[in-house]
Design a protein around this motif. Structure first.
Motif, mmCIF file in Angstrom:
data_model
loop_
_atom_site.group_PDB
_atom_site.id
_atom_site.type_symbol
_atom_site.label_atom_id
_atom_site.label_comp_id
_atom_site.label_asym_id
_atom_site.label_seq_id
_atom_site.Cartn_x
_atom_site.Cartn_y
_atom_site.Cartn_z
ATOM 1 N N GLY A 157 -55.234 -37.067 31.655
ATOM 2 C CA GLY A 157 -55.225 -37.370 30.344
ATOM 3 C C GLY A 157 -55.649 -38.590 29.831
ATOM 4 O O GLY A 157 -55.443 -39.399 30.880
ATOM 5 N N PRO A 158 -55.860 -39.048 28.868
ATOM 6 C CA PRO A 158 -56.089 -40.457 28.441
ATOM 7 C C PRO A 158 -54.827 -41.576 28.536
ATOM 8 O O PRO A 158 -55.302 -42.523 28.813
ATOM 9 N N GLY A 159 -53.632 -41.095 28.348
ATOM 10 C CA GLY A 159 -52.330 -41.982 28.666
ATOM 11 C C GLY A 159 -52.489 -42.277 29.924
ATOM 12 O O GLY A 159 -52.046 -43.467 30.462
ATOM 13 N N THR A 160 -52.521 -41.311 30.860
ATOM 14 C CA THR A 160 -52.437 -41.464 32.328
ATOM 15 C C THR A 160 -53.551 -42.270 32.823
ATOM 16 O O THR A 160 -53.574 -43.161 33.540
ATOM 17 N N VAL B 214 -54.342 -55.337 18.569
ATOM 18 C CA VAL B 214 -54.393 -53.875 19.038
ATOM 19 C C VAL B 214 -54.471 -54.006 20.751
ATOM 20 O O VAL B 214 -53.804 -52.972 21.475
ATOM 21 N N VAL B 215 -55.079 -54.844 21.071
ATOM 22 C CA VAL B 215 -55.462 -54.836 22.666
ATOM 23 C C VAL B 215 -54.775 -56.078 23.509
ATOM 24 O O VAL B 215 -55.182 -56.123 24.622
ATOM 25 N N THR C 195 -49.526 -51.289 17.331
ATOM 26 C CA THR C 195 -50.670 -51.104 17.125
ATOM 27 C C THR C 195 -51.314 -50.385 18.120
ATOM 28 O O THR C 195 -52.193 -49.563 17.974
ATOM 29 N N THR D 62 -63.681 -44.266 26.443
ATOM 30 C CA THR D 62 -63.782 -44.111 25.158
ATOM 31 C C THR D 62 -62.472 -43.825 24.446
ATOM 32 O O THR D 62 -62.487 -43.435 23.229
ATOM 33 N N LEU D 63 -61.580 -43.008 25.433
ATOM 34 C CA LEU D 63 -60.420 -42.402 24.768
ATOM 35 C C LEU D 63 -59.277 -43.519 24.743
ATOM 36 O O LEU D 63 -58.149 -43.253 24.454
ATOM 37 N N VAL D 64 -59.506 -44.683 25.375
ATOM 38 C CA VAL D 64 -58.528 -45.921 25.537
ATOM 39 C C VAL D 64 -58.656 -46.898 24.296
ATOM 40 O O VAL D 64 -60.068 -47.420 24.717
ATOM 41 N N THR D 65 -57.983 -47.170 23.609
ATOM 42 C CA THR D 65 -58.265 -48.349 22.599
ATOM 43 C C THR D 65 -58.462 -49.503 23.312
ATOM 44 O O THR D 65 -57.453 -49.904 24.464
ATOM 45 N N ILE E 143 -55.359 -49.711 35.005
ATOM 46 C CA ILE E 143 -54.715 -50.989 35.604
ATOM 47 C C ILE E 143 -54.439 -51.117 36.898
ATOM 48 O O ILE E 143 -54.659 -51.914 37.538
ATOM 49 N N ASP E 144 -54.015 -49.806 37.469
ATOM 50 C CA ASP E 144 -53.853 -49.700 39.039
ATOM 51 C C ASP E 144 -55.213 -49.975 39.794
ATOM 52 O O ASP E 144 -55.235 -50.635 40.651
ATOM 53 N N PHE F 120 -53.200 -54.598 26.901
ATOM 54 C CA PHE F 120 -53.809 -54.134 27.500
ATOM 55 C C PHE F 120 -54.746 -55.160 28.166
ATOM 56 O O PHE F 120 -55.012 -55.202 29.445
ATOM 57 N N LEU G 229 -56.638 -41.840 18.953
ATOM 58 C CA LEU G 229 -57.934 -41.459 19.676
ATOM 59 C C LEU G 229 -57.488 -40.125 20.502
ATOM 60 O O LEU G 229 -58.399 -39.183 20.737
ATOM 61 N N VAL H 32 -53.161 -46.004 32.378
ATOM 62 C CA VAL H 32 -52.263 -46.668 33.378
ATOM 63 C C VAL H 32 -52.932 -46.705 34.757
ATOM 64 O O VAL H 32 -52.838 -47.797 35.593
ATOM 65 N N ASN I 270 -53.920 -45.448 20.327
ATOM 66 C CA ASN I 270 -54.329 -44.518 21.305
ATOM 67 C C ASN I 270 -53.590 -43.118 21.007
ATOM 68 O O ASN I 270 -54.417 -42.145 21.455
ATOM 69 N N ILE J 116 -49.248 -39.476 25.013
ATOM 70 C CA ILE J 116 -50.771 -39.414 24.777
ATOM 71 C C ILE J 116 -51.429 -38.656 25.497
ATOM 72 O O ILE J 116 -52.331 -37.924 24.690
ATOM 73 N N ASP J 117 -51.101 -38.001 26.733
ATOM 74 C CA ASP J 117 -51.806 -37.075 27.076
ATOM 75 C C ASP J 117 -51.749 -35.802 26.499
ATOM 76 O O ASP J 117 -52.754 -35.097 26.366
ATOM 77 N N VAL K 163 -46.547 -42.156 28.197
ATOM 78 C CA VAL K 163 -47.704 -41.958 28.665
ATOM 79 C C VAL K 163 -48.003 -40.500 28.560
ATOM 80 O O VAL K 163 -49.357 -40.165 28.221
#
Lengths: 296, 296, 296
Positions: free
Chosen positions: A257-260, A34-35, B36, A196-199, A266-267, A38, B44, A263, B41, B266-267, B263
């Motif tokens: 949001g969790p998607g943003t 899964v990870v 996956t 906790t919202l990012v796998t 990582i930045d 990331f 979640l 990202v 994500n 997900i948000d 992205v």
């Protein structure tokens, strides 16, 4: 013998971040499907060199040349389980520090057995949530089932016991993280609920621990300081990612949001500086024996 | 017996979204290696608790404690195939609702056999594109090869037949989705073409179906309503993600690229509200027998 | 016989990009678990149709119907290794062009053996960094260990030799990429250092090579031109992604972090036009024999 509490975790964390970027530790990952992506991007962003080597016949020798090793049991297919054992042996033989992340140990039988076996093979660090640490500690939990609602504080004696029995630094993740080497306890209050919202938020931290353990070799910092540094740096970066303007996000609604956020994390791992770490670290230290008395 | 068409899908979808967030269904995923991370994500973000448990010896017991289960055959390595069978048995024994996503069935021989086997093991829902549903329906397609250009409408009789034979709710994905339990048909016109530019857009929907089936247990909503709700909520979120200002994007050029869209999706899954769902749901209902007459 | 240097790589790259979007080549990927998602999204964004088919019993027949095939050895579990052999046989039998990406060959024993075996099975292209190409070239490296610091130029004779012995187009990735079919050498100066901060940046390029080889079939362009086109298009898109305002980023600090860059790269692969490619391509061509003389 130096005073157990004499370390300055904000300072050593900032120092180890700089050292990691100078030495670019080769970080060997055996982790779940899964990870993987990331995790590798988090390692690249912080300044390490990731390599996923998870088949028998390769994992053992690679653990010997890596700077640090992560064994994460999230999706432990048979070849990965064999590779994990091989890597643990290879790491031990070569003196490579390694991290065990016993994902969902205590809930699922196959990985629980592997986690107990690996915990006895000399990991440098064991990282998990409260339930996972209780499951690996095993006898200390007295045979009762693991409980996902176990609090960090209630698991502290088991964490200290596990550290003393295995020689590993034990890290329990939660709103406040607890890290112990059996003598000292650090509590880290950095981070953001967005993690906790990012796998894989915790899984990537396990990989960073392996990278920081690699960076700490021959540095004068010990494994306890390296594990603390990984947590502090990761969670300070998470705070920066959670907050568009860079202010503290403690106790407030996240602005992204969790998607943003994933990202931006990582930045932020790429952008976070030693000065950020020094300025924002929230670490509290105490002697483990003090805790043992309180909980006895 | 209540009127077959008496359900209000906009209302029940909004209600089930709220219930999902209240109950946080543990969603067991056995899925392909490409999706996956995105799947976890998405789960979640919507408010479910994902767990990827895909090895023999663990999948069966975990299906018994999960709220819902997804079996996606995108990259069905041998251990995953065994785990999928084990999970289907475990889900059946425990009454856990489960979803079969027969990715590329009909094109590739190993997974086609597994898909047919699993389809006979009592899935609560089967989700695929037109070609995949024809392949799983099998005899109904009369031995002719599947055709990726099969339209949703031409596959409707096969979908109804598959639902009636297996007892599963059958969902066919397309520009307009078709969902049937063999008695009723729902057509859902929400969504955005951008979903076809993100890998795993359909796979994540399969996981959301499993989560909504978990949320629907003991709710008064049935599996048909849960499958409809998963589609409506997912596709309304996709519309919000596709449109920076939140306007409808139907028939217009997307304003965002596919990387940014993924992205933002997900948000949006995290941000979408029951009110958004009620306001934007585009669902048309009819009796399945009417269709059967038309197509006879 | 046409003049070896008569191709216009900027023109043919732009042309092949357009042709790829017109023909949507089905691109069969057998690749590592770290990059599956990013790879599939990159293929979708550029306009190809990705499919991950990596189990024995399916990979061989699918290679026969695909437009192009990628075999990437990043995490070569046993089933993947068998599937890779099967796919190479199937591709050869059907005339499907295919790419070998021998990730970490020379460092790790299992994959090195598989890479050497696959290299002898007629790949259309072999893509790697300098160390990987030296490892696959093997005898040319005279038995010395591979060296990650090998420069592109020092590996040029080995690349030409490997191309001549295997009949494959050989692509060596670096700050300036070197591509040769044993007769001609192209050097490509496009790209951005940010690509080295995204995991799978090179792996996704391997998949794009497979897609461009698929697009080039019956186009009048040969495999050498297709491999050059994949590099040029990918790296021009990366330049656009690295630079918010679209200016050249050569030699300047990136304006975006690596997380944001990865998202923008997918956007840019979707948005990049034939005109962008024509305008920005930086390709230098020469005869391989000239190089052979210089290095003799």
């Amino acid at each position: 013998m130096r005073d157990r509490l004499s370390i300055d975790p904000a300072h050593s964390s900032a120092q180890l971040l700089q050292r990691l970027r100078d030495t670019v530790p080769l970080t060997h990952c055996i982790t779940n499907s899964v990870v993987t992506n990331f995790t590798a991007n988090a390692l690249l962003a912080i300044g390490a060199s990731p390599a996923m080597v998870d088949i028998p016949g390769e994992a053992g020798m690679f653990a010997g040349i890596a700077g640090g090793l992560l064994v994460n049991l999230g999706t432990p297919a048979q070849e990965q389980r064999e590779a994990a054992r091989e890597a643990a042996v290879g790491a031990k033989a070569a003196g490579t520090p390694w991290v065990l992340d016993p994902v969902a140990a205590g809930v699922l039988p196959v990985r629980t057995a592997v986690a107990l076996e690996l915990a006895s093979m000399g990991p440098t660090a064991i990282r998990g949530n409260a339930s996972e640490i209780l499951a690996v500690e095993g006898s200390g939990a007295g045979g009762r089932g693991v409980d996902a609602s176990d609090s960090i504080e209630s698991v502290a004696p088991a964490a200290v016991d596990l550290a003393q029995r295995t020689g590993a630094v034990v890290a329990v993740s939660g709103a406040v993280d607890l890290i112990t080497d059996g003598r000292r306890i650090a509590r880290i209050a950095n981070g953001t609920p967005l993690l906790t919202l990012v796998t894989g938020g915790g899984c990537a931290l396990g990989a960073l621990i392996a990278a920081f353990l690699g960076a700490a070799r021959d540095s004068g910092c010990d494994a306890f300081e390296a594990v603390v540094a990984a947590h502090v740096v990761y969670e300070v970066a998470a705070e920066l990612a959670a907050s568009p303007a860079g202010q503290s996000t403690a106790g407030r609604t996240p602005a992204v949001g969790p998607g943003t956020f994933a990202v931006r994390l990582i930045d932020a791992l790429h952008a976070v500086t030693a000065a950020d770490v020094s300025a924002r670290a929230q670490v509290r230290l105490e002697d483990a024996p003090a805790l043992a008395e309180v909980s006895a």
